[in-house]
Design a protein around this motif. Structure first.
Motif, short mmCIF file in Angstrom:
data_model
loop_
_atom_site.label_atom_id
_atom_site.label_comp_id
_atom_site.label_asym_id
_atom_site.label_seq_id
_atom_site.Cartn_x
_atom_site.Cartn_y
_atom_site.Cartn_z
N ALA A 108 -4.26 5.12 -3.64
CA ALA A 108 -4.17 5.66 -2.28
C ALA A 108 -4.52 7.14 -2.22
CB ALA A 108 -2.76 5.43 -1.71
N SER A 109 -4.27 7.87 -3.30
CA SER A 109 -4.49 9.31 -3.32
C SER A 109 -5.91 9.71 -3.71
CB SER A 109 -3.51 9.98 -4.29
OG SER A 109 -3.85 9.67 -5.64
N THR A 371 8.51 -12.33 -11.02
CA THR A 371 8.77 -11.70 -9.72
C THR A 371 8.18 -10.30 -9.74
OG1 THR A 371 10.48 -11.09 -8.12
CG2 THR A 371 11.06 -10.85 -10.43
N SER A 372 7.41 -9.98 -8.73
CA SER A 372 6.67 -8.72 -8.70
C SER A 372 7.55 -7.56 -8.29
CB SER A 372 5.51 -8.83 -7.71
OG SER A 372 4.66 -9.90 -8.03
N PRO A 373 7.40 -6.41 -8.92
CA PRO A 373 8.14 -5.22 -8.48
C PRO A 373 7.74 -4.85 -7.05
CG PRO A 373 7.17 -4.85 -10.64
CD PRO A 373 6.58 -6.12 -10.12
N PRO A 374 8.69 -4.48 -6.22
CA PRO A 374 8.35 -3.99 -4.88
C PRO A 374 7.62 -2.66 -5.00
CG PRO A 374 10.68 -3.67 -5.32
CD PRO A 374 10.14 -4.46 -6.46
N VAL A 375 6.57 -2.48 -4.23
CA VAL A 375 5.72 -1.30 -4.37
C VAL A 375 5.41 -0.69 -3.01
CG1 VAL A 375 3.45 -0.48 -5.14
CG2 VAL A 375 4.68 -2.17 -6.49
N ILE A 376 5.53 0.63 -2.92
CA ILE A 376 5.07 1.39 -1.76
C ILE A 376 4.28 2.58 -2.28
CG2 ILE A 376 7.03 0.67 -0.34
CD1 ILE A 376 8.24 3.47 -0.75
N VAL A 377 3.62 3.30 -1.37
CA VAL A 377 2.83 4.46 -1.79
C VAL A 377 3.72 5.51 -2.44
CG1 VAL A 377 1.41 6.37 -0.98
CG2 VAL A 377 1.00 4.06 -0.11
N ARG A 378 4.90 5.74 -1.86
CA ARG A 378 5.82 6.73 -2.42
C ARG A 378 6.77 6.04 -3.41
NH1 ARG A 378 7.43 10.78 2.48
NH2 ARG A 378 8.37 11.89 0.71
N GLN A 417 6.92 7.27 6.26
CA GLN A 417 6.23 8.52 6.00
C GLN A 417 4.97 8.34 5.16
OE1 GLN A 417 9.19 11.02 4.17
NE2 GLN A 417 10.63 10.75 5.88
N ALA A 418 4.80 7.18 4.56
CA ALA A 418 3.63 6.96 3.67
C ALA A 418 2.34 6.92 4.47
CB ALA A 418 3.83 5.68 2.89
#
Length: 418
Positions: A108-109, A371-378, A417-418
């Motif tokens: 994303a960055s 099970t997949s880790p939860p992921v967000i941009v931050r 905020q992401a």
């Protein structure tokens, strides 16, 4: 974290996500005049697989005499801080390792070069299709999958036998694990070790039948009754069957050393630990983790090219060799250095029949319930928020429900905020 080659192929196609654990630092000599130098930064090779990585590099350099690879490593706990600092200071390595959780934020960055041009000239069918797609964004290939690993329950067979207890099995429940842990704790031995942190919580939440986010991904839902049950499962252990966070005191590899010393009966950890346990003076094995609902943490690491790489074509060539060559696949298998992300089941020949541990096929059981880790941009902020909340509850400073409610509210803000 019982099967054959056909199941192994399914394993390679099933895994979605990433992580690793390691420590150490190393460098190789810089390239002589007239050669391209590719800097590679990694966390998963040290300390147990630096020689294995060097073997792969030497094979690559023999096949590509105009390219020299230099290596830098850092402990996983420090790795991403150092990588971020290097990127911000325009001193990023040409190529570097990522776990999936970090990949999302780096993609994303704009910190990852687009590999699509080189990939279009390449035959990518060697990779398990899903693993390759995991590291795409908006149709662009931003990294190549490098390895798989899974988390299992390690156990000291000698300690179980001495206590007259049956060994853990794949159908154990949380209650059975805790009951055995209590009987095994005492006289300098701890019955269990499961870190109080984000990665263990998200997995325990799935094992309790809960979800970390709402279906649309816009709201945290881990403060549910299932989340409380998952947190309680983790928090019942410190001070009862394992050391407290205060007792550990930030000591590196505290749990690893406990297990190696024969002072820990059960240990929740990943297959990257196999190589480091080959010489311990006791019998040990692994089994898929006990749980009400089977849900295992399965991780994928990837490798990427910096947008500032001086020779992106050579950088891509190095990463392609590092992730998909026969030399790399055989080196990983022979040394128990996680697993290669390849579609051909032959790449895994012999791995599941090696030992210790004898029950390596538990890895496929773990993958079947990944099970997949939860992921967000931050991502890092979210992980730190959840871990801090769990530690506050473990220390008795905040009730579990309030700790999770407060953490969920903070994560909601991070999502917005992401």
């Amino acid at each position: 974290m019982s099967r054959g080659l056909k199941a192994t192929a399914a394993f390679a196609l099933a895994v979605l996500l990433a992580a690793g654990c390691a420590k150490g630092s190393a460098t190789r000599e810089s390239a002589p005049d007239g050669k391209s130098t590719i800097r590679y930064f990694t966390f998963s090779a040290a300390p147990d697989h630096l020689a294995d990585l060097d073997k792969i590099i030497k094979a690559f350099e023999a096949a590509n005499p105009s390219v020299t690879v230099t290596v830098e490593t850092a402990p996983y706990a420090d790795y991403f801080t150092k990588l971020q600092t290097a990127i911000a200071g325009n001193t990023a390595p040409d190529t570097f390792e990522l776990n999936y959780e970090s990949f999302v934020a780096y993609a994303a960055s704009g910190a990852l070069a687009d590999l699509s041009g080189e990939a279009a000239k390449d035959d990518l069918s060697v990779y398990a299709a899903k693993s390759l797609d995991t590291f795409k964004r908006d149709g662009r290939q931003l990294a190549l999958p490098a390895s798989y690993s899974a988390v299992l329950l390690f156990y000291n067979k000698d300690l179980f036998d001495k206590a007259g207890l049956p060994h853990p099995t794949a159908d154990w429940t949380w209650d059975q694990e805790m009951a055995a842990a209590k009987k095994l704790t005492g006289k300098g031995v701890y019955g269990d070790f499961q870190p109080v942190q984000f990665f263990e919580f998200y997995k325990a939440l799935a094992q309790a039948g809960g979800a970390f986010f709402s279906d649309d991904g816009k709201r945290a839902t881990f403060n549910s009754p299932q989340g409380v049950a998952a947190a309680k499962h983790l928090l019942d252990k410190p001070g009862t069957v394992m050391p407290t966070v205060a007792q550990i005191g930030g000591t590196p590899d505290y749990d690893t050393n406990l297990f190696k010393q024969g002072k820990l009966a059960m240990w929740h950890n990943g297959i990257w630990q196999f190589a480091g346990l080959k010489d311990v003076p006791f019998q040990w094995d692994v089994v898929v983790e006990p749980a009400p609902v089977k849900a295992s943490a399965v991780f994928t690491n990837a490798v990427a090219v910096s947008p500032g790489a001086k020779n992106p074509a050579a950088a891509y060539k190095w990463l392609r060799f590092l992730t998909a060559s026969d030399v790399t696949a055989r080196t990983r298998i022979d040394s128990s250095w996680e697993l290669p992300p390849l579609a051909d089941a032959k790449a895994y020949a012999g791995y599941f029949d090696q030992g210790p541990p004898a029950n390596r096929r538990a890895i496929l059981d773990a993958v079947a319930s990944a099970t997949s880790p939860p992921v967000i941009v931050r991502q890092q902020e979210m992980q730190d928020t959840v871990t801090k909340a769990l530690e506050q509850a473990a220390a008795g400073k905040t009730p579990i429900q309030k700790a999770l409610d407060d953490a969920a509210a903070k994560v909601d803000e991070l999502i917005k905020q992401a």
